[in-house]
Motif scaffolding. Structure first.
Motif, PDB file in Angstrom:
ATOM      1  N   LEU A  60       0.781  -1.257   0.058  1.00  0.00           N
ATOM      2  CA  LEU A  60       0.049   0.154   0.222  1.00  0.00           C
ATOM      3  C   LEU A  60       0.892   1.150   0.038  1.00  0.00           C
ATOM      4  O   LEU A  60       0.341   2.174  -0.347  1.00  0.00           O
ATOM      5  N   LEU A  61       1.964   1.279   0.513  1.00  0.00           N
ATOM      6  CA  LEU A  61       2.891   2.514   0.640  1.00  0.00           C
ATOM      7  C   LEU A  61       3.935   2.656  -0.276  1.00  0.00           C
ATOM      8  O   LEU A  61       4.478   3.835  -0.356  1.00  0.00           O
ATOM      9  N   ARG A  62       4.257   1.678  -1.207  1.00  0.00           N
ATOM     10  CA  ARG A  62       5.152   1.804  -2.225  1.00  0.00           C
ATOM     11  C   ARG A  62       4.895   3.086  -3.281  1.00  0.00           C
ATOM     12  O   ARG A  62       5.767   3.850  -3.315  1.00  0.00           O
ATOM     13  N   PRO A  63       3.629   3.186  -3.547  1.00  0.00           N
ATOM     14  CA  PRO A  63       3.430   4.135  -4.306  1.00  0.00           C
ATOM     15  C   PRO A  63       3.689   5.803  -3.802  1.00  0.00           C
ATOM     16  O   PRO A  63       4.187   6.508  -4.053  1.00  0.00           O
ATOM     17  N   TRP A  64       3.238   5.638  -2.466  1.00  0.00           N
ATOM     18  CA  TRP A  64       3.705   6.875  -1.454  1.00  0.00           C
ATOM     19  C   TRP A  64       5.247   7.256  -1.248  1.00  0.00           C
ATOM     20  O   TRP A  64       5.585   8.213  -1.445  1.00  0.00           O
ATOM     21  N   ALA A  65       5.860   5.998  -1.087  1.00  0.00           N
ATOM     22  CA  ALA A  65       7.397   6.080  -1.117  1.00  0.00           C
ATOM     23  C   ALA A  65       7.970   6.742  -2.346  1.00  0.00           C
ATOM     24  O   ALA A  65       8.820   7.367  -2.424  1.00  0.00           O
ATOM     25  N   GLY A  66       7.368   6.368  -3.695  1.00  0.00           N
ATOM     26  CA  GLY A  66       7.891   6.952  -4.997  1.00  0.00           C
ATOM     27  C   GLY A  66       7.604   8.396  -4.773  1.00  0.00           C
ATOM     28  O   GLY A  66       8.425   8.961  -5.460  1.00  0.00           O
ATOM     29  N   ARG A  67       6.492   8.514  -4.516  1.00  0.00           N
ATOM     30  CA  ARG A  67       6.136  10.194  -4.437  1.00  0.00           C
ATOM     31  C   ARG A  67       7.152  10.938  -3.711  1.00  0.00           C
ATOM     32  O   ARG A  67       7.692  11.921  -4.137  1.00  0.00           O
ATOM     33  N   LEU A  68       7.424  10.381  -2.602  1.00  0.00           N
ATOM     34  CA  LEU A  68       8.425  11.052  -1.597  1.00  0.00           C
ATOM     35  C   LEU A  68       9.352  11.160  -2.219  1.00  0.00           C
ATOM     36  O   LEU A  68      10.291  12.329  -2.095  1.00  0.00           O
TER      37      LEU A  68
END
Length: 384
Positions: A60-68
């Motif tokens: 669930l968090l990989r896309p948020w990690a990419g954005r960060l």
């Protein structure tokens, strides 16, 4: 980017950070199940929850990690990820119930998402465009090394010193990853960031589907080959797993430049063809020689596939959006590692383990067909 040198001090530091992190991760592979069934007195279902919670939050968090990683920098993503990982593991010893451990494992998965995406994106930044496949191949060796060395050391430490020391060692290794990542510094090339801030990047969707098709069968193979080896008359699957891992390591080290020399499109098609063929051989030729031969072909496909698919994803990704692209692509790893064994098990219960391999071969062949229809020509790399 005109520099063609790949192995630089910063590249080596980044690889060392990855090795330290994946060693910390590897220590937990046997330790978490043993902790659940031992001190916490949980059963198989509790083990599944504790182990699976990690992959759920990572997914669930990989896309948020990419954005960060794109907006604030790769090093920030790595530092946040390894720190969250370290803090959560340090608290494992305080977990006196399965529920609390599951909550901490969810937090550990958050750390995994941010560190992994930040690290692989930084690796792509440091690599010359013509050698990104080689860079990702070499990066994967740190993962394999950490996950190969970590589990036996973890088991030994538990036997001699107890679970508390395992949590301390894992926390310390993750802390070392923080220090090494900090020494690497920022690798992001200054450029405008996509104002839409896409979590799921369109350039990563097709590579994500191809990676899903590739890893799905591998995950089922790793989960069920110990049982299937006995079915075909072997005493066990230890040497098969050693053979599989050995082929992957040789190709990703001695053959690290293959994805670049073949070209991403050709390499992806070859990888999916080998993966589907290997699984098909295992499922149709239900003997020991069939299992050995299929394992060899499958390992070739897996070794070549992941770096090639990531290179394919990065070809049309602007430098400012690499994190988002890789965050999208790597979501497939969590999905495949979870659903691959689960689907294999359902088929095995109803139709036998051999049919499970045939079903996995069909998934890989579907990926090959998708690649054949959509990858009509090699895309031009983005300007960096």
């Amino acid at each position: 980017m005109t520099e063609t040198r790949l192995i630089t001090p910063r590249f080596a530091l980044l690889g060392s950070a990855g090795l330290a992190y994946f060693f910390a991760d590897g220590l937990l592979v046997p330790s978490v199940p043993l902790y659940v069934t031992g001190p916490l007195a949980g059963g198989d279902a509790a083990v599944g929850l504790a182990v699976g919670a990690f992959s759920l939050s990572a997914l669930l968090l990989r896309p948020w990690a990419g954005r960060l990683a794109d907006r604030r920098g790769r090093v920030i993503s790595m530092l946040v990820g390894a720190t969250v990982f370290a803090v959560s593991v340090a608290c494992y010893g305080l977990a006196q119930s399965v529920e609390l451990l599951v909550a901490l494992r969810l937090l550990t998965g958050v750390g995994e998402a941010f560190f992994f995406v930040g690290c692989v994106t930084a690796m792509s930044d440091l690599a010359p465009a013509a050698r990104r496949g080689e860079a990702i191949s070499l990066f994967s060796l740190s993962l394999y090394a950490g996950l190969a060395v970590g589990p036996p050391i973890g088991e030994r430490v538990i036997t001699v010193l107890g679970f508390g020391v395992v949590w301390i060692v894992s926390t310390g290794a993750a802390g070392l990853a923080v220090l090494l990542a900090w020494r690497v510094g920022e690798t992001r090339v200054p450029s405008p960031v996509d104002p839409r801030g896409r979590l799921v990047h369109p350039a990563g969707v097709l590579p994500a589907l191809l990676l899903l098709a590739l890893v799905w069968g591998m995950a089922g193979f790793l989960a069920f080959v110990p049982l299937y080896a006995v079915d075909v008359g072997l005493s066990g699957a230890g040497y098969l797993l050693f053979l599989f891992a050995g082929i992957v390591i040789v190709i990703r080290s001695a053959g690290a430049r293959l994805p670049d020399r073949l070209g991403a499109v050709r390499a992806v098609r070859l990888a999916l063809a080998c993966t589907s063929a290997g699984l098909l051989v295992i499922g149709l030729w239900r003997t020991a020689p069939g299992l050995v031969g299929g394992t060899v072909v499958l390992a070739i496909g897996v070794a070549l596939g992941t770096p090639s698919i990531m290179v394919l994803a990065l070809q049309n990704a602007p430098a400012a959006e690499r994190g988002a692209v890789l965050g999208t692509v790597t979501m497939s790893l969590d999905v495949a590692l979870g659903l691959g064994p689960a689907s294999f098990g359902v088929v095995a219960v109803t139709s036998g383990r051999g049919t499970g391999f045939l079903t996995a071969a069909l998934v890989a062949a579907t990926g090959l067909a998708l690649a054949g229809r959509t990858l009509t020509r090699t895309s031009q790399p983005a300007t960096v």
